[in-house]
Design a protein around this motif. Structure first.
Motif, PDB file in Angstrom:
ATOM      1  N   MET A   1     -20.161   3.524 -10.666  1.00 61.48           N
ATOM      2  CA  MET A   1     -20.865   4.684 -11.193  1.00 61.48           C
ATOM      3  C   MET A   1     -21.165   4.484 -12.671  1.00 61.48           C
ATOM      4  SD  MET A   1     -19.563   8.637 -11.517  1.00 61.48           S
ATOM      5  CE  MET A   1     -19.723   8.933  -9.761  1.00 61.48           C
ATOM      6  N   LEU A   2     -22.414   4.797 -13.056  1.00 58.59           N
ATOM      7  CA  LEU A   2     -22.797   4.684 -14.459  1.00 58.59           C
ATOM      8  C   LEU A   2     -22.125   5.783 -15.274  1.00 58.59           C
ATOM      9  CD1 LEU A   2     -26.629   3.950 -14.194  1.00 58.59           C
ATOM     10  CD2 LEU A   2     -24.818   2.359 -14.886  1.00 58.59           C
ATOM     11  N   LEU A  25     -21.967   7.563 -22.604  1.00 55.82           N
ATOM     12  CA  LEU A  25     -20.530   7.696 -22.858  1.00 55.82           C
ATOM     13  C   LEU A  25     -19.750   6.600 -22.122  1.00 55.82           C
ATOM     14  CD1 LEU A  25     -20.071  11.588 -22.701  1.00 55.82           C
ATOM     15  CD2 LEU A  25     -20.647  10.125 -24.659  1.00 55.82           C
ATOM     16  N   ASP A  26     -20.013   5.380 -22.510  1.00 54.23           N
ATOM     17  CA  ASP A  26     -19.314   4.261 -21.899  1.00 54.23           C
ATOM     18  C   ASP A  26     -17.978   4.030 -22.617  1.00 54.23           C
ATOM     19  OD1 ASP A  26     -20.101   3.115 -24.299  1.00 54.23           O
ATOM     20  OD2 ASP A  26     -21.581   1.787 -23.387  1.00 54.23           O
ATOM     21  N   GLN A  31     -14.181   4.767 -27.074  1.00 58.05           N
ATOM     22  CA  GLN A  31     -13.134   4.178 -27.918  1.00 58.05           C
ATOM     23  C   GLN A  31     -13.456   4.412 -29.387  1.00 58.05           C
ATOM     24  OE1 GLN A  31     -12.828   0.051 -26.815  1.00 58.05           O
ATOM     25  NE2 GLN A  31     -11.505   0.465 -25.051  1.00 58.05           N
ATOM     26  N   GLU A  32     -14.717   4.283 -29.743  1.00 61.70           N
ATOM     27  CA  GLU A  32     -15.127   4.503 -31.133  1.00 61.70           C
ATOM     28  C   GLU A  32     -14.957   5.973 -31.522  1.00 61.70           C
ATOM     29  OE1 GLU A  32     -19.049   3.883 -34.023  1.00 61.70           O
ATOM     30  OE2 GLU A  32     -18.998   3.029 -31.999  1.00 61.70           O
ATOM     31  N   VAL A  33     -15.340   6.882 -30.622  1.00 64.10           N
ATOM     32  CA  VAL A  33     -15.171   8.312 -30.880  1.00 64.10           C
ATOM     33  C   VAL A  33     -13.702   8.632 -31.122  1.00 64.10           C
ATOM     34  CG1 VAL A  33     -15.255  10.604 -29.800  1.00 64.10           C
ATOM     35  CG2 VAL A  33     -17.230   9.082 -29.649  1.00 64.10           C
ATOM     36  N   ALA A  34     -12.830   8.081 -30.281  1.00 66.73           N
ATOM     37  CA  ALA A  34     -11.397   8.324 -30.423  1.00 66.73           C
ATOM     38  C   ALA A  34     -10.862   7.733 -31.722  1.00 66.73           C
ATOM     39  CB  ALA A  34     -10.650   7.743 -29.228  1.00 66.73           C
ATOM     40  N   ALA A  35     -11.335   6.531 -32.065  1.00 67.66           N
ATOM     41  CA  ALA A  35     -10.830   5.860 -33.263  1.00 67.66           C
ATOM     42  C   ALA A  35     -11.211   6.604 -34.537  1.00 67.66           C
ATOM     43  CB  ALA A  35     -11.360   4.432 -33.324  1.00 67.66           C
ATOM     44  N   GLY A 173     -17.034  18.888 -24.471  1.00 66.68           N
ATOM     45  CA  GLY A 173     -15.593  19.044 -24.593  1.00 66.68           C
ATOM     46  C   GLY A 173     -14.863  17.723 -24.501  1.00 66.68           C
ATOM     47  N   TYR A 174     -15.341  16.869 -23.628  1.00 64.58           N
ATOM     48  CA  TYR A 174     -14.746  15.532 -23.474  1.00 64.58           C
ATOM     49  C   TYR A 174     -14.840  14.748 -24.780  1.00 64.58           C
ATOM     50  CZ  TYR A 174     -14.435  10.684 -21.701  1.00 64.58           C
ATOM     51  OH  TYR A 174     -14.111   9.364 -21.488  1.00 64.58           O
ATOM     52  N   VAL A 175     -16.006  14.780 -25.398  1.00 64.13           N
ATOM     53  CA  VAL A 175     -16.198  14.065 -26.664  1.00 64.13           C
ATOM     54  C   VAL A 175     -15.343  14.691 -27.767  1.00 64.13           C
ATOM     55  CG1 VAL A 175     -17.874  13.488 -28.461  1.00 64.13           C
ATOM     56  CG2 VAL A 175     -18.507  13.263 -26.046  1.00 64.13           C
TER      57      VAL A 175
END
Length: 323
Positions: A1-2, A25-26, A31-35, A173-175
């Motif tokens: 799934m994409l 949102l790959d 990972q960058e958003v979280a970092a 919300g996820y982001v």
């Protein structure tokens, strides 16, 4: 799934842009958003913040929740667990935002939290550890801070583009939670993204089959509270019987599991039943409230009704049960 793609930009409550519309949102992006958000945020006990304790007590004293939470052991367990729930500052700020600008969402996230705590006790073996670590249900709708208030508070039927904005709160919300928590795999971030998914894959935003029992509990609590509580798009709430019937229809269609439905029904019967032994009637005698505009979509070029009481003659009835 994409991986899903953002249809709208995501920004923090203070207006700081996180990702633009069109972002995929790959794994690398998340990972960058979280970092970028790994700053240590101060946390506060949820019940000590503002009016949260008082507002929860008030809502839990009203039907149908006065029945659901009426047993003394339910009350003691709930307050003990909620006392231990700490929320980080950006999430508390979202609660303050909703309380000022969208009280429907404010009371909704509090009641979903309380009801989720109760059903998790019945259905999740390590529910205490989960609740202490996740604080997922008070933040499941945090993405609505990115939805225009005129859409959140609209009383007439939504246009298709407005419905798309509303449904986008899952990805927003996820982001946001991935950023605030510094972890895009955190359970609270996944709940924000997945609480409108269904067991049979009929939900959104990704149309996946939801197989996580805890996410499903939050999903059912989200739907139930949306039905029995005030909302801008209808003049009155669903009565409790009709709300339960709406939820049993979802179980009959395979969208949610019977084990969560039975636990909810058990707590509505004023007697402590084992959820595994609860019998749920398939009879449907309830009547949805009049003037409910949820799920009626207008094409963007259609003229809206002149007022909230005017009949809708264009558009179509569509979409999932509210949450």
């Amino acid at each position: 799934m994409l991986p899903p793609t953002l249809s709208y930009p995501v920004h923090t409550l203070d207006g700081h842009p996180l990702l633009p519309a069109g972002t995929l949102l790959d794994e690398a992006t998340m990972q960058e958003v979280a970092a970028t958000g790994r700053a240590r945020h101060h946390s506060t006990p949820l019940l000590e913040h503002g009016r949260v304790r008082r507002d929860l007590q008030e809502q839990m004293s009203r039907l149908p929740y006065s029945v659901i939470f009426g047993a003394s052991d339910n009350q003691g367990m709930l307050w003990a667990l909620m006392e231990e729930t700490h929320i980080i500052a950006p999430c508390l700020a979202s609660l303050d935002y909703f309380r000022r600008h969208d009280p429907y969402t404010y009371r909704h996230v509090l009641m979903v939290f309380a009801l989720t705590t109760l059903l998790a006790r019945d259905l999740i073996p390590d529910f205490q550890g989960w609740l202490r670590e996740s604080f997922a249900s008070p933040t499941h709708d945090i993405g609505k801070t990115c939805v225009p208030l005129e859409v959140l508070r609209k009383t007439t039927p939504l246009r298709r583009s407005e419905r798309q904005m509303l449904e986008h709160h899952t990805l927003s919300g996820y982001v946001l939670l991935s950023h605030y928590l510094g972890d895009h795999h955190h359970f609270a971030a996944r709940v924000a993204r997945d609480h409108h998914e269904r067991k049979n894959g009929s939900g959104y935003p990704r149309g996946i089959r939801n197989t996580d029992p805890m996410v499903e509990i939050i999903t059912v609590c989200d739907i139930y509270d949306a039905l029995v509580s005030p909302r801008p798009y209808r003049t009155t709430c669903f009565d409790n019987r009709t709300a339960i019937e709406e939820i049993t229809r979802l179980a009959e269609r395979g969208e949610i599991g019977w084990y969560v439905v039975k636990a909810l029904v058990a707590h509505n019967r004023r007697v402590n039943y084992d959820p595994g032994e609860v019998w749920v009637s398939d009879e449907k005698r309830g009547t949805p409230p009049p003037g409910n505009t949820y799920g009626i979509l207008l094409d963007d070029e259609d003229e809206p009704p002149a007022d909230d009481s005017a009949p809708v003659t264009s558009g179509e009835k569509s979409g999932p049960v509210p949450g």
